[in-house]
Scaffold this motif. Structure first.
Motif, short mmCIF file in Angstrom:
data_model
loop_
_atom_site.label_atom_id
_atom_site.label_comp_id
_atom_site.label_asym_id
_atom_site.label_seq_id
_atom_site.Cartn_x
_atom_site.Cartn_y
_atom_site.Cartn_z
N ARG A 520 -110.23 -27.11 46.11
CA ARG A 520 -108.95 -27.05 45.62
C ARG A 520 -107.75 -27.78 46.83
O ARG A 520 -106.96 -28.52 46.53
CB ARG A 520 -108.44 -25.78 45.06
CG ARG A 520 -106.98 -25.53 44.73
CD ARG A 520 -106.78 -24.21 44.06
NE ARG A 520 -106.85 -23.30 44.98
CZ ARG A 520 -105.79 -22.86 45.71
NH1 ARG A 520 -104.78 -23.48 45.57
NH2 ARG A 520 -105.82 -21.92 46.54
N THR A 526 -104.55 -27.98 41.37
CA THR A 526 -104.15 -26.72 41.41
C THR A 526 -105.12 -25.39 40.93
O THR A 526 -104.80 -24.27 41.48
CB THR A 526 -103.04 -26.77 40.26
OG1 THR A 526 -103.67 -27.34 39.10
CG2 THR A 526 -101.87 -27.50 40.72
N THR A 527 -106.19 -26.11 40.39
CA THR A 527 -107.32 -25.15 40.00
C THR A 527 -108.34 -25.96 39.81
O THR A 527 -108.68 -26.90 39.64
CB THR A 527 -106.94 -24.72 38.29
OG1 THR A 527 -105.70 -24.06 38.21
CG2 THR A 527 -107.91 -23.95 37.77
N ALA A 529 -112.67 -24.60 39.04
CA ALA A 529 -113.36 -23.60 38.38
C ALA A 529 -114.67 -24.12 38.01
O ALA A 529 -115.10 -25.56 37.92
CB ALA A 529 -112.51 -23.07 37.17
N CYS A 543 -113.55 -19.17 39.80
CA CYS A 543 -112.20 -19.86 39.70
C CYS A 543 -111.43 -19.61 40.92
O CYS A 543 -111.45 -18.73 41.51
CB CYS A 543 -111.48 -19.48 38.75
SG CYS A 543 -109.93 -20.46 38.08
N SER A 544 -110.69 -20.94 41.56
CA SER A 544 -109.65 -20.59 42.60
C SER A 544 -108.36 -21.46 41.93
O SER A 544 -108.58 -22.30 41.47
CB SER A 544 -110.29 -21.55 43.56
OG SER A 544 -109.39 -21.72 44.69
N GLY A 545 -107.39 -20.53 42.33
CA GLY A 545 -106.13 -21.05 41.39
C GLY A 545 -105.68 -20.12 39.92
O GLY A 545 -106.78 -19.52 39.66
N PRO A 546 -105.00 -20.76 39.44
CA PRO A 546 -104.71 -20.24 38.10
C PRO A 546 -105.71 -20.52 36.88
O PRO A 546 -105.92 -21.74 37.06
CB PRO A 546 -103.19 -20.63 37.57
CG PRO A 546 -102.74 -21.32 38.80
CD PRO A 546 -103.84 -21.74 39.88
N PRO A 547 -105.99 -19.49 36.38
CA PRO A 547 -107.31 -19.62 35.37
C PRO A 547 -106.88 -20.43 33.99
O PRO A 547 -106.64 -19.63 33.07
CB PRO A 547 -107.77 -18.05 34.92
CG PRO A 547 -106.39 -17.38 35.26
CD PRO A 547 -105.69 -17.91 36.33
N ASP A 548 -106.22 -21.61 34.32
CA ASP A 548 -105.87 -22.15 33.13
C ASP A 548 -106.56 -23.25 32.60
O ASP A 548 -106.02 -24.33 32.04
CB ASP A 548 -104.36 -22.80 33.43
CG ASP A 548 -104.55 -23.75 34.63
OD1 ASP A 548 -105.61 -23.92 35.19
OD2 ASP A 548 -103.34 -24.21 35.11
N CYS A 549 -108.14 -23.34 32.76
CA CYS A 549 -108.89 -24.16 32.47
C CYS A 549 -110.09 -23.79 31.93
O CYS A 549 -111.09 -23.42 32.82
CB CYS A 549 -109.05 -25.27 33.43
SG CYS A 549 -110.11 -26.77 33.17
N ARG A 570 -107.75 -28.77 37.55
CA ARG A 570 -106.34 -29.31 36.94
C ARG A 570 -105.62 -29.80 38.18
O ARG A 570 -105.42 -29.01 39.37
CB ARG A 570 -105.96 -27.96 36.21
CG ARG A 570 -106.59 -27.75 34.93
CD ARG A 570 -106.46 -28.67 33.93
NE ARG A 570 -105.06 -28.75 33.67
CZ ARG A 570 -104.54 -27.90 32.68
NH1 ARG A 570 -105.01 -27.16 32.08
NH2 ARG A 570 -103.37 -28.04 32.25
#
Length: 837
Positions: A520, A526-527, A529, A543-549, A570
């Motif tokens: 990342r 930003t993310t 995973a 995951c590294s970063g916000p879990p938005d994927c 992402r």
């Protein structure tokens, strides 16, 4: 009563200088504790003739000091043996950095304090900031005085509490002038030397910064405990950009000094691996930078980006940096006039981040390395265009001026040389310009007929064409060489990044989270995973970063490692070159995922093996311990039902009692089995409330065989604990029952005492005790340490420890002085708010 085996708590009152009120504050706390019923004694307190300080000693028990003869003079000092023999809950010991009298138990007073802490005694003490070992050289430069009495920083950092006692330098000097610190004859010399305003201000700043650092550690611990992930900009964070060039060490050391002056700010060293071919540093140089970063306390990071300023600022914003340190450009002034450079762009786009430009000896002396898509750098192309205009004109001037000395053939060679030079510097475009301009000027000024564009001889046409071909060929060679150099640099950058990823996979026990974090950072996402598909549904494995994927189609970057395993990201779309590199990294991520899954399967296999072993132990225990009471019940019941046996009323009562005792034993065994199962499955949910050990112990003793041998010596003034009354009753009953059954008739005593924020109940027997070799198995299920005569599954102590842990406490065992076993139930004291609500 001091808890054996439990370390005492150290509380330090820290000040900037003598006279700020450390001893006064310590005595005030001691009196407050004594009023609450804590056993407080004075080990050693120096009042220095201060009446208000001495007044606070009234009513506090003082341990007599030890007298020692030193150089013909009798001196007094702390009597460690007397304090240990008295064994108070809290002891006051002034001046932690004091050097003991020769012949004392320990050379330094802080070593005395460590010994008391190991004995379970809480210590209140005082310390001036100038006695911290790490600040010795700084203090000497400020005050001109070398401190000979110091305390290791680690001793102070281990303290449970460090309280800053602070007043302004002006107030301290007024206190000194009024005679509240030193005797009148010492005041003038003190104010003129050590107690100067500048010294006191500097010492006060050191004390504030040192305590602030401890507060930061406590805040971090709180955020981790509370699982707080939001960004709190509570301290400075400094990012330093390193190129790997000669200036890197200078820039890094400068950044370390900036971070230190900012109050122990976090320092991040970052190197940008350019995806467009600018490697920036060799693998050896990067290894050196990593070692240097570790030496100055910085964390080292590498990121990838075609746009170096943007990648650098993205990283700085990602770590919430407040300051950014970069070195001034190594390029020449002319090069910077054409391209403003990385530093200028960073300053323009930094926003709220403060940027420091650090000068160094290599500034303005270097050249930019080549780029992949523009093979010849912009600076060289600009110089080449200029030379393409200037050099043909200069060659023409030389040819006209030397017309009477040299012939046309020499002029042609000179123009060929101009064309080659321009091609080497600027590439194809400037070389064509130089060739055409040279051909025109050669024809007009130097080729007969002069001053016309007429070409009289065929050889001149061949010369002009040859010049253009030479320019094209040389420029193509230069361009190809530049491309090859750029490709080699890009390959080196990719190899360095892949090596970094591989090192993470190979050296870390759980590499996947750190690998994804580095991916990342390196690719500016930003993310990042790892997604796995099971029965058509996607799930996030790491995951590294916000879990938005959560699905591949939601990603900006999707790399199919396997049909059912995808590495997704992402934040931005990656160029083809970066995507190829990411595909190589994806293979390493898959390896880390497989290793993680193998480790999880191994752990599950171990858990199943433990379950099989537990089941075997249970069957073995049940086969013996349940059969015995069942046999007794069946035999007694059969005797009662047999009409052929004539039983007296007394015999019938005895058989009925046998049945009842065996049934009670079975009930206890079954209850322990059920409790052990609840603990193993995490199904114990205690209802915590304030409760006293004395009231629960009375309930726990009801119905226990041999309860008449139990003595309750629990003081009603002992604070209540925060516990589940039902679970606590079971804990006490199981431990007391164990002591009665294995104590061989010895009395069992229950005592309670408060220690810091814990309240301990000690269940003491004087039986045979537990062998050292078996102490580790005392609380294990189905363990009776070889004693099978009293029945039971060996679950009593195991269940008691599980219930105690569920209530937030601990259950430990220690030897009883003189022989026997003491089991200690330690639970948190009930908060005052709950006690008064």
């Amino acid at each position: 009563m001091v808890g054996v085996g439990k370390r005492g708590e150290l509380r330090i009152y820290l000040g900037a200088a003598p006279g700020v009120g450390k001893t006064y504050a310590m005595l005030g706390e001691a009196r407050r504790r004594a009023e609450r019923g804590t056993d407080v004694v004075v080990g050693l307190v120096e009042t220095h003739g201060r009446a208000k300080t001495a007044a606070l000693l009234d009513g506090l028990e003082a341990i007599p000091r030890r007298e020692l003869a030193h150089r013909g003079v009798t001196l007094t000092d702390l009597d460690v043996d007397a304090v240990l023999a008295r064994a108070p809950q809290v002891v006051l010991i002034d001046e932690l950095a004091h050097t003991n009298i020769a012949g004392s138990r320990n050379p330094k007073r802080w070593q005395d304090v460590e010994e008391l802490l190991d004995a379970g005694i809480t210590v209140l003490t005082t310390l001036n900031v100038q006695h911290l070992a790490s600040l010795g050289d700084v203090i000497e430069r400020i005050t001109g005085v070398r401190q000979r009495e110091t305390v290791p920083d680690e001793v102070v950092r281990r303290a449970g509490q460090v309280e800053l006692v602070d007043i302004t330098p002006e107030a301290l000097r007024r206190r000194l002038a009024h005679g509240n610190v030193y005797a009148p004859e010492k005041v003038d010399a003190a104010m003129a030397n050590y107690f100067q305003p500048r010294n006191l201000t500097a010492l006060r700043e050191l004390a504030l910064l040192w305590v602030a650092d401890q507060v930061e550690v406590a805040l971090h611990r709180y955020r981790v405990d509370q699982r707080i992930t939001d960004i709190w900009e509570t301290r400075e964070r400094v990012v330093v950009a390193l190129t790997g060039g000669a200036e890197s060490e200078t820039v890094l050391r400068r950044a370390a000094r900036i971070a230190k002056r900012s109050g122990s700010a976090e320092l991040f060293a970052v190197h940008v691996l350019r995806g467009d071919g600018l490697a920036g540093a060799t693998a050896g140089a990067l290894a050196g930078l990593r070692r240097l970063a570790e030496d100055v306390g910085a964390s080292f990071h590498t990121v990838v980006g075609d746009d170096v300023p943007a990648a650098l600022l993205d990283f700085a914003r990602g770590v919430d940096a407040t300051q950014l340190v970069v070195g001034t450009s190594r390029r020449s002034r002319f090069a910077r006039s054409v391209d403003e450079g990385i530093g200028s762009r960073v300053v323009q786009d930094s926003g709220p981040i403060d940027v420091h430009m650090v000068t160094h000896p290599a500034a303005g002396r270097g050249l930019r390395l080549p780029r992949r898509f523009n093979s010849v750098p912009l600076t060289r192309r600009a110089v080449g265009w200029a030379l393409g205009v200037v050099l043909p004109v200069l060659a023409t001037v030389l040819g006209v001026a030397g017309r009477d000395v040299v012939g046309l053939s020499t002029d042609v060679v000179l123009f060929f040389l101009v064309t080659v030079v321009v091609a080497l510097v600027g590439g194809l475009g400037p070389a064509l310009l130089a060739a055409v301009a040279g051909a025109v000027l050669l024809n007009f000024f130097l080729t007969p007929p002069l001053h016309t564009f007429t070409i009289a001889e065929r050889e001149n046409v061949i010369t002009l064409v040859a010049m253009v071909l030479t320019a094209v060929l040389v420029a193509l060679v230069v361009d190809r060489a530049a491309r090859r150099a750029a490709q080699a640099a890009a390959a080196q950058a990719e190899a360095a990044l892949l090596a970094s990823f591989s090192r993470t996979v190979l050296t870390r026990p759980e590499p996947l989270p750190r690998l994804l974090e580095k991916v990342r950072e390196s690719f500016g996402l930003t993310t990042v995973a790892i997604l796995q598909r099971h029965d058509g549904d996607w799930s996030v494995s790491a995951c590294s970063g916000p879990p938005d994927c959560a699905r591949p189609e939601q990603a900006d970057v999707d790399v199919a490692v396997e049909p059912d395993v995808h590495l997704v990201g992402r934040g931005r779309t990656l160029p083809a070159a970066d995507r190829r590199l990411l595909e190589a990294v994806a293979g390493q991520a898959l390896l880390a995922l497989r290793n993680q899954q193998i480790a999880a399967e191994a752990a599950e296999a171990r858990r199943r093996a433990d379950a099989v072993e537990l089941r075997s132990a249970l069957l073995s225990a049940v086969g013996h311990d349940l059969r015995t009471p069942l046999t007794s019940i069946k035999a007694a019941a059969g005797s009662l039902r047999d009409d052929g046996i004539h039983l007296s009323p007394a015999d019938r009562r005895e058989l009925a009692e046998t049945i009842e005792e065996s049934a009670d034993r079975l009930t206890g065994l079954v209850n322990n089995l059920l409790d052990s199962s609840r603990i193993a499955t995490g199904a114990v949910t205690p209802d915590l409330r304030p409760v006293g050990y004395d009231e629960v112990a009375i309930l726990a003793l009801r119905g226990l065989d041999g309860a008449d041998r139990v003595r309750l010596e629990i003081d009603e003034r002992v604070p209540e604990v925060l516990a589940d009354p039902g679970l606590l009753e079971r804990v006490i009953a199981n431990v007391v029952d164990n002591a009665l059954r294995h104590g061989r008739g010895s009395p069992v005593v229950l005592r309670a005492s408060a220690h810091a924020d814990l309240v301990e109940l000690r269940i003491v027997d004087c039986g045979p005790g537990v062998p050292v070799a078996d102490s580790g198995r005392l609380f294990a299920p189905f363990q009776r340490l070889g004693d099978r005569d009293h029945g039971g599954l060996g679950l009593g102590l195991s269940v008691a420890r599980g219930f105690t842990a569920a209530m937030g406490g601990s259950l430990t065992a220690e030897d009883t002085p003189g022989g026997g076993l003491t089991v200690v139930v330690s639970l948190p004291a009930a908060p005052l708010a709950e006690l008064t609500s």
